[in-house]
Motif scaffolding. Structure first.
Motif, PDB file in Angstrom:
ATOM      1  N   GLN A  39      55.392-153.428 -24.290  1.00 44.79           N
ATOM      2  CA  GLN A  39      54.273-152.895 -23.511  1.00 44.79           C
ATOM      3  C   GLN A  39      53.945-151.445 -23.841  1.00 44.79           C
ATOM      4  OE1 GLN A  39      52.401-154.858 -21.443  1.00 44.79           O
ATOM      5  NE2 GLN A  39      53.689-156.425 -22.364  1.00 44.79           N
ATOM      6  N   TRP A  40      54.927-150.690 -24.338  1.00 42.79           N
ATOM      7  CA  TRP A  40      54.682-149.251 -24.514  1.00 42.79           C
ATOM      8  C   TRP A  40      55.045-148.697 -25.884  1.00 42.79           C
ATOM      9  CZ3 TRP A  40      58.788-146.270 -25.853  1.00 42.79           C
ATOM     10  CH2 TRP A  40      60.064-146.773 -25.563  1.00 42.79           C
ATOM     11  N   TRP A  41      55.796-149.417 -26.695  1.00 48.68           N
ATOM     12  CA  TRP A  41      56.314-148.860 -27.943  1.00 48.68           C
ATOM     13  C   TRP A  41      55.185-148.525 -28.906  1.00 48.68           C
ATOM     14  CZ3 TRP A  41      60.963-147.179 -29.497  1.00 48.68           C
ATOM     15  CH2 TRP A  41      61.146-146.927 -30.851  1.00 48.68           C
ATOM     16  N   GLY A  42      55.281-147.364 -29.510  1.00 52.56           N
ATOM     17  CA  GLY A  42      54.353-146.961 -30.565  1.00 52.56           C
ATOM     18  C   GLY A  42      53.353-145.925 -30.110  1.00 52.56           C
ATOM     19  N   PRO A  43      52.679-145.311 -31.085  1.00 48.15           N
ATOM     20  CA  PRO A  43      51.658-144.302 -30.771  1.00 48.15           C
ATOM     21  C   PRO A  43      50.435-144.935 -30.109  1.00 48.15           C
ATOM     22  CG  PRO A  43      52.378-144.146 -33.072  1.00 48.15           C
ATOM     23  CD  PRO A  43      52.938-145.415 -32.510  1.00 48.15           C
ATOM     24  N   GLU A  44      49.547-144.080 -29.633  1.00 51.14           N
ATOM     25  CA  GLU A  44      48.325-144.526 -28.978  1.00 51.14           C
ATOM     26  C   GLU A  44      47.540-145.454 -29.901  1.00 51.14           C
ATOM     27  OE1 GLU A  44      46.157-141.054 -27.740  1.00 51.14           O
ATOM     28  OE2 GLU A  44      47.882-140.317 -26.599  1.00 51.14           O
ATOM     29  N   GLY A  45      47.049-146.562 -29.330  1.00 54.82           N
ATOM     30  CA  GLY A  45      46.224-147.489 -30.082  1.00 54.82           C
ATOM     31  C   GLY A  45      46.994-148.565 -30.820  1.00 54.82           C
ATOM     32  N   PHE A  46      48.327-148.454 -30.871  1.00 56.14           N
ATOM     33  CA  PHE A  46      49.151-149.440 -31.562  1.00 56.14           C
ATOM     34  C   PHE A  46      49.601-150.524 -30.585  1.00 56.14           C
ATOM     35  CE2 PHE A  46      49.272-146.153 -34.634  1.00 56.14           C
ATOM     36  CZ  PHE A  46      49.693-146.702 -35.838  1.00 56.14           C
ATOM     37  N   THR A  47      49.772-151.732 -31.094  1.00 58.00           N
ATOM     38  CA  THR A  47      50.376-152.813 -30.326  1.00 58.00           C
ATOM     39  C   THR A  47      51.566-153.336 -31.124  1.00 58.00           C
ATOM     40  OG1 THR A  47      48.899-154.466 -31.288  1.00 58.00           O
ATOM     41  CG2 THR A  47      48.213-153.470 -29.192  1.00 58.00           C
ATOM     42  N   THR A  48      52.406-154.111 -30.460  1.00 60.55           N
ATOM     43  CA  THR A  48      53.649-154.572 -31.069  1.00 60.55           C
ATOM     44  C   THR A  48      53.812-156.073 -30.885  1.00 60.55           C
ATOM     45  OG1 THR A  48      54.674-152.442 -30.580  1.00 60.55           O
ATOM     46  CG2 THR A  48      56.156-154.263 -31.023  1.00 60.55           C
ATOM     47  N   THR A  49      54.192-156.754 -31.970  1.00 64.50           N
ATOM     48  CA  THR A  49      54.546-158.171 -31.915  1.00 64.50           C
ATOM     49  C   THR A  49      56.003-158.294 -32.342  1.00 64.50           C
ATOM     50  OG1 THR A  49      52.295-158.833 -32.486  1.00 64.50           O
ATOM     51  CG2 THR A  49      54.037-160.472 -32.808  1.00 64.50           C
ATOM     52  N   THR A  50      56.827-158.856 -31.464  1.00 69.53           N
ATOM     53  CA  THR A  50      58.256-158.997 -31.747  1.00 69.53           C
ATOM     54  C   THR A  50      58.529-160.332 -32.424  1.00 69.53           C
ATOM     55  OG1 THR A  50      58.874-157.564 -29.926  1.00 69.53           O
ATOM     56  CG2 THR A  50      60.535-159.163 -30.662  1.00 69.53           C
ATOM     57  N   ARG A  51      59.325-160.274 -33.506  1.00 69.92           N
ATOM     58  CA  ARG A  51      59.759-161.496 -34.196  1.00 69.92           C
ATOM     59  C   ARG A  51      61.158-161.910 -33.750  1.00 69.92           C
ATOM     60  NH1 ARG A  51      57.138-159.513 -39.878  1.00 69.92           N
ATOM     61  NH2 ARG A  51      58.652-157.845 -39.608  1.00 69.92           N
ATOM     62  N   ALA A  52      62.014-160.929 -33.468  1.00 76.33           N
ATOM     63  CA  ALA A  52      63.372-161.207 -32.991  1.00 76.33           C
ATOM     64  C   ALA A  52      63.845-159.986 -32.218  1.00 76.33           C
ATOM     65  CB  ALA A  52      64.310-161.474 -34.168  1.00 76.33           C
ATOM     66  N   PHE A  63      60.116-156.430 -35.654  1.00 78.22           N
ATOM     67  CA  PHE A  63      58.791-156.450 -35.055  1.00 78.22           C
ATOM     68  C   PHE A  63      57.729-155.940 -36.016  1.00 78.22           C
ATOM     69  CE2 PHE A  63      60.742-152.407 -34.148  1.00 78.22           C
ATOM     70  CZ  PHE A  63      59.740-151.456 -34.125  1.00 78.22           C
ATOM     71  N   VAL A  64      56.482-156.159 -35.647  1.00 71.52           N
ATOM     72  CA  VAL A  64      55.336-155.660 -36.404  1.00 71.52           C
ATOM     73  C   VAL A  64      54.534-154.761 -35.480  1.00 71.52           C
ATOM     74  CG1 VAL A  64      53.224-156.263 -37.656  1.00 71.52           C
ATOM     75  CG2 VAL A  64      55.231-157.762 -37.801  1.00 71.52           C
ATOM     76  N   MET A  65      54.240-153.552 -35.955  1.00 69.91           N
ATOM     77  CA  MET A  65      53.328-152.673 -35.234  1.00 69.91           C
ATOM     78  C   MET A  65      51.950-152.848 -35.846  1.00 69.91           C
ATOM     79  SD  MET A  65      55.589-149.233 -34.536  1.00 69.91           S
ATOM     80  CE  MET A  65      54.124-148.268 -34.437  1.00 69.91           C
ATOM     81  N   HIS A  66      50.965-153.042 -34.980  1.00 68.52           N
ATOM     82  CA  HIS A  66      49.588-153.236 -35.427  1.00 68.52           C
ATOM     83  C   HIS A  66      48.823-151.953 -35.141  1.00 68.52           C
ATOM     84  CE1 HIS A  66      50.702-157.474 -35.517  1.00 68.52           C
ATOM     85  NE2 HIS A  66      51.118-157.343 -34.267  1.00 68.52           N
ATOM     86  N   VAL A 139      55.757-136.550 -35.702  1.00 63.51           N
ATOM     87  CA  VAL A 139      55.960-135.740 -34.501  1.00 63.51           C
ATOM     88  C   VAL A 139      54.939-136.133 -33.441  1.00 63.51           C
ATOM     89  CG1 VAL A 139      55.945-133.398 -33.543  1.00 63.51           C
ATOM     90  CG2 VAL A 139      57.018-133.842 -35.775  1.00 63.51           C
ATOM     91  N   GLU A 140      53.663-136.171 -33.801  1.00 64.83           N
ATOM     92  CA  GLU A 140      52.629-136.545 -32.836  1.00 64.83           C
ATOM     93  C   GLU A 140      52.808-138.001 -32.401  1.00 64.83           C
ATOM     94  OE1 GLU A 140      49.697-136.390 -30.129  1.00 64.83           O
ATOM     95  OE2 GLU A 140      50.701-134.724 -31.126  1.00 64.83           O
ATOM     96  N   GLY A 141      53.150-138.879 -33.328  1.00 61.31           N
ATOM     97  CA  GLY A 141      53.393-140.279 -32.977  1.00 61.31           C
ATOM     98  C   GLY A 141      54.556-140.423 -32.013  1.00 61.31           C
ATOM     99  N   GLY A 142      55.611-139.633 -32.220  1.00 63.93           N
ATOM    100  CA  GLY A 142      56.751-139.647 -31.304  1.00 63.93           C
ATOM    101  C   GLY A 142      56.359-139.173 -29.919  1.00 63.93           C
ATOM    102  N   ARG A 143      55.563-138.106 -29.879  1.00 66.68           N
ATOM    103  CA  ARG A 143      55.095-137.613 -28.567  1.00 66.68           C
ATOM    104  C   ARG A 143      54.251-138.667 -27.868  1.00 66.68           C
ATOM    105  NH1 ARG A 143      53.687-132.095 -31.172  1.00 66.68           N
ATOM    106  NH2 ARG A 143      55.593-130.944 -30.786  1.00 66.68           N
ATOM    107  N   GLN A 144      53.345-139.298 -28.607  1.00 73.73           N
ATOM    108  CA  GLN A 144      52.493-140.328 -28.011  1.00 73.73           C
ATOM    109  C   GLN A 144      53.330-141.508 -27.514  1.00 73.73           C
ATOM    110  OE1 GLN A 144      49.420-141.389 -30.812  1.00 73.73           O
ATOM    111  NE2 GLN A 144      48.558-139.325 -30.835  1.00 73.73           N
TER     112      GLN A 144
END
Length: 163
Positions: A39-52, A63-66, A139-144
């Motif tokens: 629900q929250w992993w990744g920078p703004e605008g990214f979504t995540t699909t878990t494979r395992a 996982f795959v970050m989109h 750095v910015e991605g980590g903050r987001q």
């Protein structure tokens, strides 16, 4: 430089921190279950699909970050240390045995009623760190990412208080 000690690996490191207005047990829990992480992993605008996903030392999150531009990024994390609710250490790469994988240590410390989360990442080389910072905006991605976590746990608290 006399009198100044520099940590080993500091030139290969990225450190991002944030105070999150939630108890550390809840902030830590947001890392332990894939239903939360997705629900929250990744920078703004990214979504995540878990494979395992498994959350024990030696298990993995595959996982795959989109990205918002439609680019998919394969990601692979193995957990190397889990000390609830204080610390998580992990190895993060694009795939198992990625020679460019980096190590991250997340510490969760009480800060009054809030939690101070520090994410310390060490790359294998200074060049890989510089590439992550310059090309991938680490750095910015980590903050987001930590901002997304803070918003997510605030929503859990709000919804819990209403229910």
């Amino acid at each position: 430089m006399a009198g100044v000690e520099q940590e080993a690996g500091a030139d290969r490191e990225v450190v991002v921190s944030r105070v999150i207005d939630a108890p550390r047990e809840l902030v830590f829990e947001a890392f332990t279950e894939v239903r939360h992480l997705s629900q929250w992993w990744g920078p703004e605008g990214f979504t995540t699909t878990t494979r395992a996903f498994g959350f024990r030392v030696g298990e993995v999150w595959d996982f795959v970050m989109h990205g918002p531009d439609g680019t998919d990024y394969s990601e692979w994390i193995t957990w190397t240390e889990i000390t609830p609710p204080e610390r998580i250490a992990l190895l993060h790469g694009e795939h198992r045995d990625d020679p460019n994988a980096f190590e991250s240590v997340l510490t969760f410390a009480p800060d009054g009623a809030a939690t101070r989360l520090v994410m310390r990442t060490v790359f294998p080389t200074r060049e890989l760190r510089d590439e992550a910072v310059e090309k991938y905006h680490a750095v910015e991605g980590g903050r987001q990412t930590l901002n997304n976590l803070a918003a997510y746990v605030a929503e859990i608290i709000r919804n819990g208080a209403e229910g």
